[in-house]
Write a protein that holds these residues in place. Structure first.
Motif, PDB file in Angstrom:
ATOM      1  N   ALA A 298       0.776  -1.292  -0.057  1.00  0.00           N
ATOM      2  CA  ALA A 298      -0.001   0.123   0.090  1.00  0.00           C
ATOM      3  C   ALA A 298       0.974   1.198   0.009  1.00  0.00           C
ATOM      4  O   ALA A 298       0.514   2.293  -0.847  1.00  0.00           O
ATOM      5  CB  ALA A 298      -0.923  -0.089   1.226  1.00  0.00           C
ATOM      6  N   LYS A 299       1.814   1.261   1.028  1.00  0.00           N
ATOM      7  CA  LYS A 299       2.879   2.423   1.049  1.00  0.00           C
ATOM      8  C   LYS A 299       3.698   2.577  -0.224  1.00  0.00           C
ATOM      9  O   LYS A 299       3.714   3.825  -0.738  1.00  0.00           O
ATOM     10  CB  LYS A 299       3.647   2.166   2.094  1.00  0.00           C
ATOM     11  CG  LYS A 299       2.914   2.151   3.412  1.00  0.00           C
ATOM     12  CD  LYS A 299       2.158   3.515   3.771  1.00  0.00           C
ATOM     13  CE  LYS A 299       1.378   3.490   4.986  1.00  0.00           C
ATOM     14  NZ  LYS A 299       0.317   4.649   5.033  1.00  0.00           N
ATOM     15  N   VAL A 300       4.065   1.483  -1.023  1.00  0.00           N
ATOM     16  CA  VAL A 300       4.941   1.657  -2.237  1.00  0.00           C
ATOM     17  C   VAL A 300       3.980   2.121  -3.326  1.00  0.00           C
ATOM     18  O   VAL A 300       4.270   3.128  -4.054  1.00  0.00           O
ATOM     19  CB  VAL A 300       5.574   0.447  -2.617  1.00  0.00           C
ATOM     20  CG1 VAL A 300       5.964   0.451  -3.954  1.00  0.00           C
ATOM     21  CG2 VAL A 300       6.632  -0.194  -1.623  1.00  0.00           C
ATOM     22  N   SER A 301       2.924   1.866  -3.420  1.00  0.00           N
ATOM     23  CA  SER A 301       1.881   1.865  -4.479  1.00  0.00           C
ATOM     24  C   SER A 301       1.343   3.261  -4.468  1.00  0.00           C
ATOM     25  O   SER A 301       1.107   3.613  -5.545  1.00  0.00           O
ATOM     26  CB  SER A 301       0.616   1.085  -4.421  1.00  0.00           C
ATOM     27  OG  SER A 301       1.272  -0.385  -4.606  1.00  0.00           O
ATOM     28  N   HIS A 302       0.912   3.863  -3.391  1.00  0.00           N
ATOM     29  CA  HIS A 302       0.313   5.204  -3.398  1.00  0.00           C
ATOM     30  C   HIS A 302       1.112   6.123  -3.887  1.00  0.00           C
ATOM     31  O   HIS A 302       0.822   7.125  -4.409  1.00  0.00           O
ATOM     32  CB  HIS A 302      -0.493   5.402  -2.071  1.00  0.00           C
ATOM     33  CG  HIS A 302       0.305   6.272  -1.148  1.00  0.00           C
ATOM     34  ND1 HIS A 302       0.932   5.894   0.002  1.00  0.00           N
ATOM     35  CD2 HIS A 302       0.446   7.703  -1.007  1.00  0.00           C
ATOM     36  CE1 HIS A 302       1.639   6.775   0.648  1.00  0.00           C
ATOM     37  NE2 HIS A 302       1.347   7.922   0.162  1.00  0.00           N
ATOM     38  N   LEU A 303       2.584   6.064  -3.611  1.00  0.00           N
ATOM     39  CA  LEU A 303       3.361   7.045  -4.147  1.00  0.00           C
ATOM     40  C   LEU A 303       4.009   6.406  -5.766  1.00  0.00           C
ATOM     41  O   LEU A 303       3.898   7.328  -6.413  1.00  0.00           O
ATOM     42  CB  LEU A 303       4.714   6.797  -3.430  1.00  0.00           C
ATOM     43  CG  LEU A 303       4.436   7.616  -2.088  1.00  0.00           C
ATOM     44  CD1 LEU A 303       5.804   7.612  -1.179  1.00  0.00           C
ATOM     45  CD2 LEU A 303       4.075   9.124  -2.021  1.00  0.00           C
ATOM     46  N   ASN A 304       4.145   5.050  -6.017  1.00  0.00           N
ATOM     47  CA  ASN A 304       4.629   4.757  -7.331  1.00  0.00           C
ATOM     48  C   ASN A 304       3.419   5.206  -8.474  1.00  0.00           C
ATOM     49  O   ASN A 304       3.717   5.260  -9.399  1.00  0.00           O
ATOM     50  CB  ASN A 304       4.981   3.459  -7.152  1.00  0.00           C
ATOM     51  CG  ASN A 304       6.137   3.102  -6.557  1.00  0.00           C
ATOM     52  OD1 ASN A 304       6.702   3.820  -6.128  1.00  0.00           O
ATOM     53  ND2 ASN A 304       6.359   1.686  -6.682  1.00  0.00           N
ATOM     54  N   ILE A 305       2.129   5.080  -7.982  1.00  0.00           N
ATOM     55  CA  ILE A 305       1.087   5.384  -9.210  1.00  0.00           C
ATOM     56  C   ILE A 305       1.122   6.865  -9.473  1.00  0.00           C
ATOM     57  O   ILE A 305       0.632   6.935 -10.819  1.00  0.00           O
ATOM     58  CB  ILE A 305      -0.127   4.809  -8.342  1.00  0.00           C
ATOM     59  CG1 ILE A 305      -0.073   3.280  -8.168  1.00  0.00           C
ATOM     60  CG2 ILE A 305      -1.337   5.316  -9.376  1.00  0.00           C
ATOM     61  CD1 ILE A 305      -1.280   2.780  -7.596  1.00  0.00           C
TER      62      ILE A 305
ATOM     63  N   LEU B 153      -5.684  -6.944  -1.879  1.00  0.00           N
ATOM     64  CA  LEU B 153      -4.340  -8.076  -2.202  1.00  0.00           C
ATOM     65  C   LEU B 153      -3.762  -7.677  -3.649  1.00  0.00           C
ATOM     66  O   LEU B 153      -2.444  -7.916  -3.853  1.00  0.00           O
ATOM     67  CB  LEU B 153      -4.849  -9.497  -2.278  1.00  0.00           C
ATOM     68  CG  LEU B 153      -5.016 -10.297  -1.070  1.00  0.00           C
ATOM     69  CD1 LEU B 153      -5.276 -11.656  -1.413  1.00  0.00           C
ATOM     70  CD2 LEU B 153      -3.540 -10.050  -0.197  1.00  0.00           C
ATOM     71  N   ASP B 154      -4.600  -6.905  -4.375  1.00  0.00           N
ATOM     72  CA  ASP B 154      -4.114  -6.507  -5.714  1.00  0.00           C
ATOM     73  C   ASP B 154      -2.764  -5.762  -5.734  1.00  0.00           C
ATOM     74  O   ASP B 154      -1.894  -5.789  -6.338  1.00  0.00           O
ATOM     75  CB  ASP B 154      -4.979  -5.739  -6.649  1.00  0.00           C
ATOM     76  CG  ASP B 154      -6.351  -6.567  -6.939  1.00  0.00           C
ATOM     77  OD1 ASP B 154      -6.156  -7.936  -6.719  1.00  0.00           O
ATOM     78  OD2 ASP B 154      -7.424  -6.147  -7.134  1.00  0.00           O
ATOM     79  N   PHE B 155      -2.749  -4.907  -4.539  1.00  0.00           N
ATOM     80  CA  PHE B 155      -1.566  -4.011  -4.425  1.00  0.00           C
ATOM     81  C   PHE B 155      -0.389  -4.841  -4.196  1.00  0.00           C
ATOM     82  O   PHE B 155       0.691  -4.376  -4.318  1.00  0.00           O
ATOM     83  CB  PHE B 155      -1.710  -3.086  -3.175  1.00  0.00           C
ATOM     84  CG  PHE B 155      -2.845  -1.903  -3.668  1.00  0.00           C
ATOM     85  CD1 PHE B 155      -2.313  -0.886  -4.597  1.00  0.00           C
ATOM     86  CD2 PHE B 155      -3.889  -1.769  -3.022  1.00  0.00           C
ATOM     87  CE1 PHE B 155      -3.345  -0.062  -4.870  1.00  0.00           C
ATOM     88  CE2 PHE B 155      -4.850  -0.871  -3.542  1.00  0.00           C
ATOM     89  CZ  PHE B 155      -4.332   0.167  -4.149  1.00  0.00           C
ATOM     90  N   ILE B 156      -0.324  -5.998  -3.621  1.00  0.00           N
ATOM     91  CA  ILE B 156       0.700  -6.860  -3.373  1.00  0.00           C
ATOM     92  C   ILE B 156       1.288  -7.465  -4.778  1.00  0.00           C
ATOM     93  O   ILE B 156       2.407  -7.324  -5.146  1.00  0.00           O
ATOM     94  CB  ILE B 156       0.455  -8.313  -2.521  1.00  0.00           C
ATOM     95  CG1 ILE B 156       0.031  -7.531  -1.236  1.00  0.00           C
ATOM     96  CG2 ILE B 156       1.705  -9.021  -2.568  1.00  0.00           C
ATOM     97  CD1 ILE B 156      -0.203  -8.732  -0.164  1.00  0.00           C
TER      98      ILE B 156
END
Ligand code: SF4
Ligand code: FES
Length: 249
Positions: A180-187, A230-233
């Motif tokens: 979650a933490k990686v994705s919210h910035l990577n997106i 889980l999709d974020f994983i």
């Protein structure tokens, strides 16, 4: 309502803990779970005993501080709900409730129901930020972001860092939190410049803290109060493999 509580009491991480039984009498069904514990603590203080230590701050489901296992379920029986937002009407009169801290090696018990979640902070420090100078608050539409991306980033940003995902996982995996933490910035466009470095560093920090691997059982998603998918994983795994491949070029 009258309830029986079996509460984990432990002085500190060096002392063995044990369950101690308490009565919680005359509890209103409209009280929150933490208000019920407040009442029990008032009784303990009046009797000259140590109150039960538990973490809490906002009591509005937004800070991620509260959290305990209630009858073996992280944050208790109600889905998509933090412990502070759980109300006593969801329990039965004369029910016996077993209350424990998060059980995971990277989250050592500080006292009773309070655990040290500093491991999460160190994972964030490894890459959960954007280091570009952004100046003052920009105009809302200054950086065009496609609506699907904005929505997805917002879904990931809903993670409050409570640690329930780790506590529910048989491997004490922190993959849902880190994803979650990686994705919210990577997106988002502002986060893309450091995407590879962020992903590699946060995954490395997660491993160094001793969290286990994900075996896709979904226990984390089932207890997450913010319904992080889980999709974020899967998304983080893709980002990680790409970053790893590019780092070898
Ligand atoms: S992913 Fe969900 S359960 Fe895990 S820390 Fe974030 S909000 Fe809590
Ligand atoms: S006390 Fe802040 S989320 Fe529960």
């Amino acid at each position: 309502m009258n309830l029986t509580l079996k509460v984990w009491r432990q002085k500190n991480s060096d002392t063995p803990g044990k369950f101690v039984e308490y009565k919680a009498d005359d509890i209103s069904p409209d009280m929150s779970f933490l208000e019920m514990l407040d009442i029990v603590n008032e009784g303990l203080i009046k009797r000259g005993e140590d109150p039960i230590a538990f973490d809490h701050d906002c009591r509005e489901g937004i800070c991620g501080t509260c959290g305990m296992m209630i009858n073996g379920v992280a944050h208790g029986p109600l889905g998509a709900t933090t412990t502070c937002q759980l109300h006593m009407r969801h329990f039965r009169d004369v029910q016996v409730l077993t209350i424990e801290p998060w059980r995971a090696r990277p989250f050592p018990v500080i006292r009773d129901l309070v655990v040290d979640r500093g491991a999460f902070d160190r994972v964030i420090q490894a890459g959960g930020f954007v280091s570009a100078r952004t100046g003052g608050s920009p105009d809302g539409n200054a950086v065009p972001i496609p609506k699907p991306d904005a929505d997805l980033a917002m879904d990931a940003a809903a993670c409050i860092g409570c640690g329930a995902c780790v506590a529910a996982c048989k491997n004490a995996s922190a993959m849902l939190f880190v994803a979650a933490k990686v994705s919210h910035l990577n997106i988002l466009p502002q986060g893309k410049a450091e995407k590879d470095r962020r992903t590699l560093n946060m995954v490395r920090a997660m491993d160094e803290e001793g969290f286990g691997n994900c075996t896709v059982m979904g226990s984390c998603e089932a207890v997450c109060p913010k319904e992080i998918s889980l999709d974020f994983i899967s998304r983080m795994n893709r980002d990680y493999l790409r970053a790893l491949w590019r780092s070898k070029q």
